[in-house]
Design a protein around this motif. Sequence first.
Motif, PDB file in Angstrom:
ATOM      1  N   ILE A 341       0.841  -1.193   0.000  1.00 10.80           N
ATOM      2  CA  ILE A 341       0.000   0.000   0.000  1.00 10.80           C
ATOM      3  C   ILE A 341       0.876   1.243   0.000  1.00 10.80           C
ATOM      4  O   ILE A 341       1.835   1.353   0.783  1.00 10.80           O
ATOM      5  CB  ILE A 341      -0.916   0.029   1.237  1.00 10.80           C
ATOM      6  N   TYR A 342       0.553   2.165  -0.892  1.00 12.85           N
ATOM      7  CA  TYR A 342       1.173   3.488  -0.920  1.00 12.85           C
ATOM      8  C   TYR A 342       0.125   4.445  -0.363  1.00 12.85           C
ATOM      9  O   TYR A 342      -0.896   4.693  -1.005  1.00 12.85           O
ATOM     10  CB  TYR A 342       1.549   3.836  -2.349  1.00 12.85           C
ATOM     11  N   LEU A 343       0.352   4.945   0.853  1.00 16.13           N
ATOM     12  CA  LEU A 343      -0.630   5.794   1.525  1.00 16.13           C
ATOM     13  C   LEU A 343      -0.257   7.259   1.346  1.00 16.13           C
ATOM     14  O   LEU A 343       0.843   7.673   1.712  1.00 16.13           O
ATOM     15  CB  LEU A 343      -0.696   5.458   3.012  1.00 16.13           C
ATOM     16  N   GLU A 344      -1.181   8.017   0.811  1.00 17.60           N
ATOM     17  CA  GLU A 344      -0.979   9.463   0.624  1.00 17.60           C
ATOM     18  C   GLU A 344      -1.795  10.230   1.651  1.00 17.60           C
ATOM     19  O   GLU A 344      -2.985   9.976   1.826  1.00 17.60           O
ATOM     20  CB  GLU A 344      -1.385   9.866  -0.792  1.00 17.60           C
ATOM     21  N   MET A 345      -1.131  11.130   2.362  1.00 17.62           N
ATOM     22  CA  MET A 345      -1.806  12.105   3.216  1.00 17.62           C
ATOM     23  C   MET A 345      -1.275  13.465   2.840  1.00 17.62           C
ATOM     24  O   MET A 345      -0.059  13.643   2.733  1.00 17.62           O
ATOM     25  CB  MET A 345      -1.557  11.831   4.703  1.00 17.62           C
ATOM     26  N   ALA A 346      -2.183  14.413   2.642  1.00 17.69           N
ATOM     27  CA  ALA A 346      -1.756  15.717   2.137  1.00 17.69           C
ATOM     28  C   ALA A 346      -2.624  16.820   2.719  1.00 17.69           C
ATOM     29  O   ALA A 346      -3.668  16.584   3.331  1.00 17.69           O
ATOM     30  CB  ALA A 346      -1.821  15.732   0.609  1.00 17.69           C
ATOM     31  N   SER A 347      -2.159  18.034   2.503  1.00 19.74           N
ATOM     32  CA  SER A 347      -2.913  19.244   2.868  1.00 19.74           C
ATOM     33  C   SER A 347      -2.966  20.123   1.631  1.00 19.74           C
ATOM     34  O   SER A 347      -1.917  20.562   1.140  1.00 19.74           O
ATOM     35  CB  SER A 347      -2.225  19.973   4.026  1.00 19.74           C
ATOM     36  N   PHE A 348      -4.191  20.347   1.117  1.00 22.26           N
ATOM     37  CA  PHE A 348      -4.356  21.077  -0.134  1.00 22.26           C
ATOM     38  C   PHE A 348      -4.939  22.469   0.125  1.00 22.26           C
ATOM     39  O   PHE A 348      -5.526  22.735   1.181  1.00 22.26           O
ATOM     40  CB  PHE A 348      -5.283  20.311  -1.077  1.00 22.26           C
ATOM     41  N   ASP A 349      -4.780  23.355  -0.861  1.00 23.05           N
ATOM     42  CA  ASP A 349      -5.360  24.687  -0.771  1.00 23.05           C
ATOM     43  C   ASP A 349      -6.887  24.574  -0.729  1.00 23.05           C
ATOM     44  O   ASP A 349      -7.505  23.974  -1.619  1.00 23.05           O
ATOM     45  CB  ASP A 349      -4.916  25.526  -1.972  1.00 23.05           C
ATOM     46  N   ALA A 350      -7.494  25.150   0.308  1.00 19.71           N
ATOM     47  CA  ALA A 350      -8.929  24.980   0.541  1.00 19.71           C
ATOM     48  C   ALA A 350      -9.769  25.546  -0.597  1.00 19.71           C
ATOM     49  O   ALA A 350     -10.737  24.917  -1.049  1.00 19.71           O
ATOM     50  CB  ALA A 350      -9.314  25.640   1.864  1.00 19.71           C
ATOM     51  N   THR A 351      -9.426  26.716  -1.085  1.00 24.50           N
ATOM     52  CA  THR A 351     -10.215  27.361  -2.137  1.00 24.50           C
ATOM     53  C   THR A 351     -10.192  26.548  -3.420  1.00 24.50           C
ATOM     54  O   THR A 351     -11.215  26.367  -4.091  1.00 24.50           O
ATOM     55  CB  THR A 351      -9.692  28.778  -2.395  1.00 24.50           C
ATOM     56  N   LEU A 352      -9.027  26.016  -3.765  1.00 26.12           N
ATOM     57  CA  LEU A 352      -8.905  25.247  -5.006  1.00 26.12           C
ATOM     58  C   LEU A 352      -9.659  23.929  -4.917  1.00 26.12           C
ATOM     59  O   LEU A 352     -10.241  23.475  -5.911  1.00 26.12           O
ATOM     60  CB  LEU A 352      -7.429  25.003  -5.317  1.00 26.12           C
ATOM     61  N   VAL A 353      -9.674  23.304  -3.743  1.00 25.65           N
ATOM     62  CA  VAL A 353     -10.448  22.072  -3.583  1.00 25.65           C
ATOM     63  C   VAL A 353     -11.937  22.371  -3.739  1.00 25.65           C
ATOM     64  O   VAL A 353     -12.675  21.615  -4.378  1.00 25.65           O
ATOM     65  CB  VAL A 353     -10.164  21.421  -2.212  1.00 25.65           C
TER      66      VAL A 353
END
Length: 792
Positions: A341-353
Amino acid sequence: MKVSIEWLRDYVDLPPDLTPERIMHDLTLSTVEVEGVEYPGRALAGLVVGAVTAVEPVPGTHLHRVMVDAGAQGQRQVVCGAANVHVGMRSVLALPGATIAPKGAGAPLKVDVVEMRGLRSEGVLCAADEVGLEAVFPVSGERGIIDLVDVVASPGDDLAGVIGFDDAVLEIDNKSLTNRPDLWGHVGLAREFAAIYGLVLKPQPQSGNLPERTDLLGSPDAALCNRFTATVFENVEVTTAPLWMRSRLARVGQRSIDLWVDLTNYVMFATGQPSHAYDQAELSFPLTVRSGRAGEVLELLDGSAPDVNGLPCIADGTDVLAAAGVMGGARSGVSDTTRTIYLEMASFDATLVRRSSQRLGLRTEASARFEKAVDSQRIDLGLAHMVDLVRTIQPQARVTGHQDVVNKPTQRTSLTVDLSFIEARLGKRFGASAVTRALTALGFDCREAGDSLHLTAPTWRSTGDISLPADIVEEVARLHGYDNFAFVPPRIDLQRLPRARRLPLDRRLREQLVATGLQEVFTYPWTDEALLPITMAPDDLFELSAPPSPAQRFLRPELVPGLLEVVARNQHLEEAFGVFEVGAIFPGRREARSLAAALIGDDPQSLFARAKGVLESLVRNLHLHPIQLRVGRHGQGWYDEHAVLTVVAASGEEVGLLGRVNARARRATGIKRGDVVALELRVDRLREYATRENRYTPLPIYPETGFDLTFVLADSVLWQSVYEALSPVDPTVRAVHWLGEYRGKGIETGHRALSLRVTLGRSDRTLTAEEAESVRQTVINRVRADFAGVQR
């Protein structure tokens, strides 16, 4: 959002005597609005664990005679048709009196003792979808009864307690969480309860030192991604999640998929941090975050394949893998054969999401959290929970690599607040120690300096929530308890008001329409794209830059289409009713005020007459300048071209329409039966008289008389024309009334029989029979001469 109280107790020791209703009350007053409490176990009343002790086929059928051990309920004989029933299995037994929803049944059924094929059946062995537990016991392959193979329980145990449904679930209003991204998980709410009740938040798991790698991630675009982490788990198995996890997820509204998908969902509901699991065998390192390119299409997990040009995407060296912060792609999803398993956890720009979610037309649990601006440090908490869960559930799995790229870490907000500022606004003295104690419980760092407090907010409150001294005032007030402030009645000086001016026209229109029996409604100012074909002015519309959905991007140019949707939504409640709205419209990219009404019933003629009467009552009772009704109107719209009147002001300006709603408009808005007549008036084009003149007309002293007549007239002859011709036909004519019309047998096609009543009278004496008959003949002759009418 749903919150399990049993789950919360993993993170904070709530007092055992604290009832769910009290928790709901305290949380609503201090933090967020709780809409209600659900008790999932109540739906499982009468369901117990049953152990199958014997199975015999029923000759000539697919049925089985099954003996079931129900513990204290004794041995039960059940006739069952499930293919998977076998001796030794434990399943869910519905006892007589329980309520289930068998497949194909139109409504839930109460279990009773029945006879089937000559055998007494004393209960039902249930499939998951018959008792609302398909989210806990997902069906794979052929449908059958629930197999409680991984449940530790004894025969006769109540099912709700066995699977953890003896819980209370809070239903929290999502709108009240908009500025609190820290509360979109059970840990955040547990922290809030700890502060409210003066408790201690339990220690959270730690991930420890993870083996580092440098080949897992590339260089994610800093404009799109604040932080990006990748963690590799090897020697994994994609199995079913344990029952306790499936149960908790089901109680908060999430169905079980498989262990690794459930793990990502569980961590998200626990900490508020979304994540995504990839099958590493389907990836080409390194992964990165970039904007979608022209022509790139992403097949998502829900089966859709949108164009992602310009959207934030997660991509590997070959292709795009996911719509960042919204949904993963199907190509790299986890399957039964996945071993790494390759697990991704991220924090993205709220407005763009948020923009990406709107463009894709997808609203997911992940996007709902990212849109609220989750702090980048939340990843540490989420990853620690994930690693701890994997070590517990699959101890053979191990972390073999981890990489963390930080572009823009969330900075903690610092501000200084004077105690006098807080106390002046709350009307109560708080010592520095009391304020510090309350804020420290919420994760703030506090330093006292005389009358001032130097505060540093935690990262989970630093993404826009805490920014002003007034925010600190709110924190102190809510933790003190709004209901704990003493009531101080305000001083009010009453003064005589000057004579009020006339109420605004909008208000008087509403009052008059209510007086005619219509009900006021309010609709959204935008229109659905599907309604544009029935709109009179579908071109040159205002387009919203951030519409509620892609199909609702235009502001409405008129009110009637929206009112027709209201009629459709309420038609199942009443067969005949009327609604109206007074509001803003935006024709030709300009704002205007409009009034619209819609009446539904079975008789279009009486509906039309009533709508015309409503219109006339507005003019008469609100002292508006006269209007005229002209037959017909051409062009696109919601009206029937053969049953429409154009409303025209005395100046010749078009004011509105009154017409029967055509079949196309009824189909477009979902009106399935009945007839509808609607009218719409431009309020800004109505003119009021500046003053009014009252004229007294005495009641007649002498008795009136009159007569009824029926004429066959061509359909082209309007009642208005007949009325205007007969009213001045003789000085003794006091009123001419329309009684009704008839078309059908005995009446020539293109004609109708019109019945009317003429009222006669004099102010100085009673009319003689001869005088009344003379007027009657005059009326008959006028109708013959002017309209070629034939008396019946």
